[in-house]
Every structure is written in C-alpha cells, then in structure tokens.
Design a protein around this motif. Structure first.
Motif, PDB file in Angstrom:
ATOM      1  N   SER A 135      39.351   7.084  -7.130  1.00  0.00           N
ATOM      2  CA  SER A 135      40.780   7.155  -7.441  1.00  0.00           C
ATOM      3  C   SER A 135      41.633   7.013  -6.183  1.00  0.00           C
TER       4      SER A 135
ATOM      5  N   GLU B  29      34.437  10.222  -8.680  1.00  0.00           N
ATOM      6  CA  GLU B  29      35.588   9.707  -9.419  1.00  0.00           C
ATOM      7  C   GLU B  29      36.881   9.912  -8.627  1.00  0.00           C
ATOM      8  N   GLN B  30      37.030  11.077  -7.985  1.00  0.00           N
ATOM      9  CA  GLN B  30      38.214  11.336  -7.169  1.00  0.00           C
ATOM     10  C   GLN B  30      38.252  10.384  -5.976  1.00  0.00           C
ATOM     11  N   THR B  31      37.089  10.140  -5.389  1.00  0.00           N
ATOM     12  CA  THR B  31      36.993   9.224  -4.247  1.00  0.00           C
ATOM     13  C   THR B  31      37.442   7.824  -4.659  1.00  0.00           C
TER      14      THR B  31
ATOM     15  N   ILE C 132      43.302  16.993 -13.795  1.00  0.00           N
ATOM     16  CA  ILE C 132      43.170  16.470 -12.439  1.00  0.00           C
ATOM     17  C   ILE C 132      44.105  17.236 -11.512  1.00  0.00           C
TER      18      ILE C 132
ATOM     19  N   GLN D 244      36.072  21.657  -7.668  1.00  0.00           N
ATOM     20  CA  GLN D 244      35.309  20.460  -7.955  1.00  0.00           C
ATOM     21  C   GLN D 244      34.613  20.574  -9.304  1.00  0.00           C
TER      22      GLN D 244
ATOM     23  N   ILE E 192      45.074  15.822  -4.840  1.00  0.00           N
ATOM     24  CA  ILE E 192      44.212  15.772  -3.663  1.00  0.00           C
ATOM     25  C   ILE E 192      45.096  15.802  -2.439  1.00  0.00           C
TER      26      ILE E 192
ATOM     27  N   LEU F 289      34.826  15.863  -2.506  1.00  0.00           N
ATOM     28  CA  LEU F 289      35.455  15.377  -3.716  1.00  0.00           C
ATOM     29  C   LEU F 289      34.385  14.809  -4.633  1.00  0.00           C
ATOM     30  N   THR F 290      34.738  14.620  -5.886  1.00  0.00           N
ATOM     31  CA  THR F 290      33.816  13.948  -6.793  1.00  0.00           C
ATOM     32  C   THR F 290      33.868  12.454  -6.519  1.00  0.00           C
TER      33      THR F 290
ATOM     34  N   VAL G 135      37.271  20.360 -12.401  1.00  0.00           N
ATOM     35  CA  VAL G 135      38.091  19.169 -12.588  1.00  0.00           C
ATOM     36  C   VAL G 135      37.464  18.305 -13.675  1.00  0.00           C
TER      37      VAL G 135
ATOM     38  N   LYS H 165      42.751  12.548   1.477  1.00  0.00           N
ATOM     39  CA  LYS H 165      42.948  11.139   1.170  1.00  0.00           C
ATOM     40  C   LYS H 165      42.760  10.292   2.421  1.00  0.00           C
TER      41      LYS H 165
END
Length: 91
Positions: A81, A77-79, A44, A36, A47, A74-75, A39, A52
């Motif tokens: 995404s 931003e990842q969430t 990237i 984490q 995931i 997750l961050t 990244v 997901k």
C-alpha cells in the motif's frame, strides 16, 4: 561536481536510514505487534511517515516485499500500500 553531489546524497540517505532504524527500535515493540495482528482490510490504521519513508528507502535499495515488511514491522499488504501510494503520487 555531480559525482560529489551524488556521494553526499548517498551518505545522507544512509544516515537517515540509520536514524530511522534507531527510532523504530526504540519504540515499544509490543504495541506494533498488537497493531499488526489487529489490522484487517476494514480496520486500517494510519502508517507513520517515518515508516513510509523507511519502506520506500528499502524498496529503492531493491529489497523484497517480505524483507521490507519484516524490517519495518508492517504487513506485506501495508508495505504494498505504501509503495502504491507513492507511485500514484508520481514521486
């Protein structure tokens, strides 16, 4: 019949959520913290599908992005995404 079907689906989703949370808890937390923090927007890492699924499940339950990110490790931003990818697929 439809109400019974919906109740069955709800119960199954609850069980899957519990299993997903147990799976995430059993993972070694040290690598996820390291991943984490390393990244960046240029680096990237993929995931895992289970994460997901967890993100989408939490999102459908109405949790905030910060809450989802915290629970899924997750961050934010990842969430975002993951949610956006799902929207693009139209699912």
């Amino acid at each position: 019949m439809t109400l019974t079907y919906m109740q069955d689906i709800y119960q199954l989703k609850k069980k899957v959520k519990i299993l997903e949370e147990e799976f995430v808890i059993q993972d070694d937390p040290v690598p996820s913290v390291k991943d984490q923090s390393t990244v960046t927007s240029n680096d990237i890492e993929p995931i895992h599908e289970i994460l997901k699924s967890q993100v989408l499940s939490l999102y459908s339950q109405g949790l905030t992005l910060d809450q989802i990110a915290r629970q899924s490790s997750l961050t934010k931003e990842q969430t975002i995404s993951v949610i956006e990818q799902q929207r693009l697929r139209g699912e």
